[in-house]
Structures are given as structure tokens and as C-alpha cells.
Design an enzyme around this catalytic site. Structure first.
Site, PDB file in Angstrom:
ATOM      1  N   HIS A 176     -16.797  86.205 102.653  1.00  0.00           N
ATOM      2  CA  HIS A 176     -18.002  86.197 103.476  1.00  0.00           C
ATOM      3  C   HIS A 176     -17.775  86.833 104.840  1.00  0.00           C
ATOM      4  O   HIS A 176     -18.693  87.421 105.416  1.00  0.00           O
ATOM      5  CB  HIS A 176     -18.524  84.764 103.622  1.00  0.00           C
ATOM      6  CG  HIS A 176     -19.387  84.351 102.474  1.00  0.00           C
ATOM      7  ND1 HIS A 176     -19.556  83.044 102.103  1.00  0.00           N
ATOM      8  CD2 HIS A 176     -20.136  85.082 101.614  1.00  0.00           C
ATOM      9  CE1 HIS A 176     -20.368  82.983 101.060  1.00  0.00           C
ATOM     10  NE2 HIS A 176     -20.731  84.203 100.748  1.00  0.00           N
ATOM     11  N   CYS A 191     -18.222 102.656  91.524  1.00  0.00           N
ATOM     12  CA  CYS A 191     -19.063 101.775  92.329  1.00  0.00           C
ATOM     13  C   CYS A 191     -18.247 100.757  93.108  1.00  0.00           C
ATOM     14  O   CYS A 191     -18.793  99.860  93.729  1.00  0.00           O
ATOM     15  CB  CYS A 191     -20.105 101.065  91.468  1.00  0.00           C
ATOM     16  SG  CYS A 191     -19.415  99.946  90.234  1.00  0.00           S
ATOM     17  N   ARG A 227      -7.358  89.976  93.925  1.00  0.00           N
ATOM     18  CA  ARG A 227      -8.001  90.764  94.973  1.00  0.00           C
ATOM     19  C   ARG A 227      -8.311  89.962  96.225  1.00  0.00           C
ATOM     20  O   ARG A 227      -8.644  90.528  97.264  1.00  0.00           O
ATOM     21  CB  ARG A 227      -9.279  91.422  94.439  1.00  0.00           C
ATOM     22  CG  ARG A 227     -10.254  90.454  93.839  1.00  0.00           C
ATOM     23  CD  ARG A 227     -11.359  91.149  93.076  1.00  0.00           C
ATOM     24  NE  ARG A 227     -12.421  91.623  93.955  1.00  0.00           N
ATOM     25  CZ  ARG A 227     -13.580  92.089  93.505  1.00  0.00           C
ATOM     26  NH1 ARG A 227     -13.805  92.181  92.213  1.00  0.00           N
ATOM     27  NH2 ARG A 227     -14.495  92.486  94.341  1.00  0.00           N
ATOM     28  N   GLU A 260     -13.493  98.070  84.292  1.00  0.00           N
ATOM     29  CA  GLU A 260     -12.802  97.167  85.208  1.00  0.00           C
ATOM     30  C   GLU A 260     -11.512  96.633  84.591  1.00  0.00           C
ATOM     31  O   GLU A 260     -10.761  95.914  85.251  1.00  0.00           O
ATOM     32  CB  GLU A 260     -13.709  95.986  85.565  1.00  0.00           C
ATOM     33  CG  GLU A 260     -15.011  96.404  86.230  1.00  0.00           C
ATOM     34  CD  GLU A 260     -15.997  95.262  86.303  1.00  0.00           C
ATOM     35  OE1 GLU A 260     -16.107  94.664  87.387  1.00  0.00           O
ATOM     36  OE2 GLU A 260     -16.657  94.989  85.281  1.00  0.00           O
TER      37      GLU A 260
END
Length: 562
Positions: A186, A492, A455, A421
Site C-alpha cells: 500500500h 503488463c 515479490r 506469469e
């Protein structure tokens, strides 16, 4: 002495200023026991404190508006979570004080989130902040927040709580540096929304001295401590060049006329104005899960039940109408084991990141997939938009075929595609393309699975560097397969937002680039300065290297004409 550090750049821009450290709340409630007679009083204290924190978070969100409002309302739901409060009540019932019960209940839930995959692990900082606010209220002490300063500064922290980040004054906060976090935390999301440069996952961030001068580049992730006058001047010129580039308009194209459409990544209709302002030629990634995870009252579902077909149709149509002549690529719900939703919850899994998630989860609940596909078909009806739909986490041809069959069964006339992915999908891309019309590469997850590197974990951030030659090899494999089949292959992931890497991706054969809206003008300007052949040479040089740093340096040497 000048020192160079490297983290992960998550919000573009350059900032130079003095460090102000954000203190970490040390709110460990004292040990203590209460009697059964005191339990109702203690429970009432805990409930009132949690409700007050929830109300404060909602109020802060209303004041901040925009994407920050949705983030803070989601955080308020944590404070009011009935399951958490039930655990608090249970602990109070066996003698814990309100403070101790809240702390221990949140700690238990924290452990579950931390081990539940990258999406929910990214919410741990949010949960810690809610816990600190409730405990602080119960103890009657303030929660450390953003430092007071009359002069602009660079804010440094272990991590940033949304409740603080959302109300920062951009005229005072030049940039963020954090020890934790990742591209989807966030802190990163809100930094991009505010237009504040940010670097996360910087080892040693907590050791930066209060008042020290730092220069950070939110694009490259580089942080220079005590920069020389020459370094400051160079970074100031870089910032000026980027601002000039932001004024560029028009389609994405190399200097010799090779078209590379530049698209925007969005989470819903609220992100459309920024995409249009940046000159996006369409949407390359519409993350529809925000409709499912979003807080009630913000256009989404509470998470207990999926949004109905009409709610979805209305949201999709808003986006389609905004790009009447453009391309809009919609990703169907990307959820499952690591992003659990009550209506998709399956059996517990020892490793959720490798479990039933993405398309796999939807194929187990075809009713949810069918509702979404029908809503998309209805939303696109009668509009000239080039609507496309893609599935997340496709592993092989059988999964690609199952998605294509579901699209046709729902009456969807839009082209369907598959996200790359998983390394297996890149290696066998031609097989996937016999079932679907296009590919879209999600570089963040592709790197995560290729390098076995979470990640969200700062300790392995170097393996998440999109310049890693092995990752470029996988991108090349998918792009070459698409070219052989006469079909498109876009990127993307946020790798597309790196100006120089965008040239390398073009040289690898990628046919479109999609990124956060704020990065589009810079990528457009950089592409316009290089030929397609130069991009190809830069790509070859990067793939010939043995490390991300060497790949970056080799590509930049080609692009700069050295």
C-alpha cells in the site's frame, strides 16, 4: 562521503532532501491477569477502542479521498473484523487484559497473513498499524506518526501505514524510502497515487541518519547518501528532462516509426482520468479483483459474496466508454489461495502461492467465472471499444483451452488471451497460442516463480529486478512464439514503466507496453529517441550479460550510442 544504495523503485521521480525518520511504535502491553468479574468491562474497552480506530480510519479516508479512501476503508474493516474481535473476547474470557488480548489476537492473525502469499503478506503492515492504534488507545498513549517539519524532507521508515501516508502533504514530503514493502504494498500504491517518488526494500534504510541528505530515484531504485554537488546537479537535470518528457503527446512509436501501443494498468473506473491525462492508448491491465476485494460503499463487494452481474457490468462499461476507439484488456478475477475470498475458499494449502489460485480457482467455481464473462459481454455491447479478456496464472494449453471454452460459452465476442506469469507458459507459449488470441506477460509474478523469490520480501529484491537476464530470456521466448503465430504479446508488469527497459522489451519483440499512468509520458519520449534496430541491439546486449546490473549497463551503453 557519497554512498550509493539500491532498493526497488516503485514510484517514478527524483527527490533530494534531508532524512526524517518515522518512529516505530513500541507498544508492548504489560503482562497481567484479570478476574472473570472484570471480563465484561475489559471486552467493552476493547470493542470501543476498535470501533473508535475504525471510525478514525474512515474519517481519514474521507478527508484524503481517491484511492487512499478505499485503502483506509479496507483498513477500517480490519479494526472491525468480527472474527478478530471474537478471538479478543476469547482471550479476555481466560483472564487477559484488553490490551494484551488485542495484541495477541492481532499477532496470531498477522502470522496467518504473512504466510498466505504475496497479496495478503502485503497487508501485514496495514494490520500492524491497526493493532498499534487500538493498543495505543487502550494504553492512553499516542501512536508515533509522520514527523513535524516546516521544511521539505524525505520520509524514511521500516514501512509506512496507509493512515499516515494518505494524509501526507506532498509539498513537504519529497519522497519515501522504506526498509520493507514491494511494488504492490500500500505504501507503493499510495506513493504512485500521490505522485511522490518512492524506493522500497532498501537494506539499511533504518540506519540513514536523521538530517542526512539523500537523493533518490523512484524509477531506478537508487539512493545516494550525501550526494556531491555534481551528483545533485545530475539528478536535478534528470528530473527536469523527465518533466519535459511528460509534456510529450501522441502514440508510442520508435524514431523510425515502429508502433508500440502504450496502455495503462488500472484497478477500476476511478483510475481512468489519470490514464486519459497521460495519453494512454487504452488499458492493458484492468485488475477486476478490486470489485471483489473493495470495501462496501466504494463500488465493490465486502468480500463475503461476489458482486452481482449488474454491479460488474456497470463498472466495466464505465471503463469501456472512456476508451471508445482504444483497446481495453480485462483480467478476470485473480484470486484464490493467496488472495482468499470467502466464496472461493478451498482446502488449506501448505504453499498457497503454488496452489489453487487465479484461473485454477475460477475453473473450480465456473458460476463465478461465467457471471463475470456475461457481465463483460453485456458491458461491451454496442460500443466500438476493442475489448479483450485474459486469464491469470495460465500454466499450460489445457488451462488456456478451458478459459477459451468458457468465454465462448458465455457469449463473449471479445478476443480471449492468457497471462504469462509461470515459466512453463513462457516456454510453451506457442501451445497456448493455439487456444487464445494473445499473450500478456506479468513480469512481477514471472520473476517470482522463475527465481523462487517472493515479490514482497526485501531480502530477495535483487532477484525481482526485471533486468535479470533469465527473466528477459523468458520474455523473449513468449514474444518469439507470438511472432511465429502472428499474434500479439504485451507486457503488463511494472517492468514496462522503466524507460530504458521499455526499449529492451520492444527489442525483444513485445508488441505493447502497459504500466501505471504516470510512467506513460516518459516511456513515450524515450521510445521516440531510439530506432527499433537500436532497441534490438540493446536487448541482445542485456541478454548476453550475467547479472541485472550488467544487463542494465550493457543496454544503456547501446541506447546512449557508446
Amino acid at each position: 562521503m557519497e554512498t550509493r544504495l539500491r532498493g526497488v523503485g516503485v514510484s517514478h521521480g527524483v527527490a533530494i532532501g534531508e532524512v526524517r525518520q518515522l518512529g516505530t511504535a513500541v507498544l508492548e502491553p504489560p503482562a497481567g491477569q484479570t478476574s472473570a468479574r472484570e471480563a465484561p468491562h475489559e471486552l467493552g474497552r476493547a470493542q470501543r477502542a476498535a470501533e473508535a480506530v475504525g471510525a478514525d480510519l474512515v474519517a481519514r479516508g474521507t478527508l484524503a479521498g481517491g484511492e487512499a479512501q478505499a485503502v483506509l476503508e479496507a483498513q477500517a474493516l480490519m479494526a472491525r473484523d468480527p472474527e478478530l474481535m471474537a478471538d479478543v473476547a476469547r482471550r479476555i474470557g481466560v483472564g487477559a487484559t484488553a490490551e494484551r488480548a488485542v495484541s495477541d489476537a492481532f499477532a496470531a492473525y498477522r502470522g496467518l497473513l504473512a504466510g498466505a502469499g504475496e497479496y495478503l503478506a502485503g497487508r501485514v503492515a496495514d494490520l500492524d498499524d491497526v493493532r498499534n492504534r487500538i493498543v495505543a488507545r487502550l494504553l492512553g498513549v499516542p501512536v508515533p506518526g509522520v514527523p513535524d517539519s516546516d521544511e521539505p524532507y524525505v520520509l524514511v521508515a521500516r514501512d509506512l501505514a496507509p493512515a499516515d501516508t494518505a494524509l501526507l502533504d506532498p509539498s513537504l514530503v519529497l519522497g519515501f524510502i522504506t526498509r520493507e514493502g514491494g511494488p504492490t504494498s500500500h505504501s507503493a500504491i499510495l506513493a504512485r497515487a500521490m505522485g511522490v517518488p518512492a524506493v522500497v526494500a532498501l537494506a539499511g534504510a533504518e540506519d540513514l541518519a536523521e538530517g542526512a541528505v539523500v537523493a533518490l530515484d523512484g524509477g531506478t531504485g537508487e539512493v545516494v547518501v550525501n550526494p556531491s554537488a555534481e551528483e545533485r546537479a545530475a539528478m536535478t537535470r534528470t528530473a527536469a528532462d523527465r518533466r519535459a518528457a511528460a509534456a510529450a503527446v501522441g502514440p508510442g512509436v520508435t524514431s523510425d516509426g515502429h508502433r508500440v501501443p502504450l496502455l495503462a494498468n488500472i484497478g477500476g473506473p476511478a483510475d481512468v482520468p489519470a490514464a486519459l491525462a497521460a495519453g494512454a492508448e487504452g488499458v492493458g491491465l484492468f485488475r477486476t479483483e478490486f470489485l471483489y476485494f473493495g470495501p462496501e460503499g466504494a463500488g465493490g463487494s465486502s468480500g463475503a459474496e461476489p458482486p452481482d452481474e449488474e454491479t460488474q457490468r456497470a463498472a466495466y462499461r464505465q471503463v469501456f466508454e472512456a476508451f471508445p476507439e482504444g483497446r481495453v484488456v480485462v483480467r478476470v478475477l485473480d484470486a484464490g489461495a493467496d488472495k482468499p475470498l470467502p466464496f472461493l475458499r478451498g482446502a488449506d494449502e501448505p504453499n498457497p502461492a503454488l496452489g489453487v489460485r487465479g484461473l485454477r480457482a475460477l475453473l473450480e467455481r465456473p458460476d463465478i467465472l461465467d457471471t463475470q464473462l456475461r457481465a463483460l459481454a453485456s458491458a461491451a455491447e454496442g460500443l466500438p471499444v476493442r475489448a479483450e479478456v485474459m486469464a491469470p496464472m495460465v500454466a499450460d494449453r489445457a488451462e488456456a483451452r478451458a478459459f477459451a471454452v468458457a468465454c465462448r460459452a458465455a457469449g463473449l465476442r471479445a478476443e480471449c488471451g492468457a497471462m504469462v506469469e509461470i515459466p512453463a507458459a513462457a516456454l510453451r507459449a506457442r501451445a497456448l497460442l493455439r487456444e487464445v488470441a494473445f499473450l500478456s506477460i506479468g513480469t512481477n509474478d514471472l520473476a517470482q516463480y522463475a527465481f523462487a523469490a517472493d515479490r514482497q520480501l526485501g531480502a530477495v529484491a535483487r532477484l525481482q529486478d526485471p533486468w535479470q537476464p533469465a527473466l528477459l530470456d523468458l520474455v523473449a521466448a513468449a514474444a518469439e512464439a507470438a511472432a511465429a503465430e502472428g499474434k500479439g504479446c504485451g507486457v503488463c508488469g511494472e517492468a514496462a514503466a522503466d524507460r530504458q527497459l521499455a526499449c529492451v522489451l520492444t527489442g525483444l519483440g513485445v508488441t505493447s507496453l502497459s504500466m501505471g499512468a504516470s510512467a506513460i509520458p516518459g516511456v513515450r519520449a524515450t521510445l521516440a529517441r531510439h530506432t527499433r534496430a537500436q532497441c534490438g541491439r540493446a536487448a541482445a546486449a542485456a541478454r548476453a550479460a550475467d547479472s541485472a546490473d550488467d544487463a542494465r549497463a550493457a543496454a544503456l551503453a547501446v541506447l546512449s550510442g557508446e
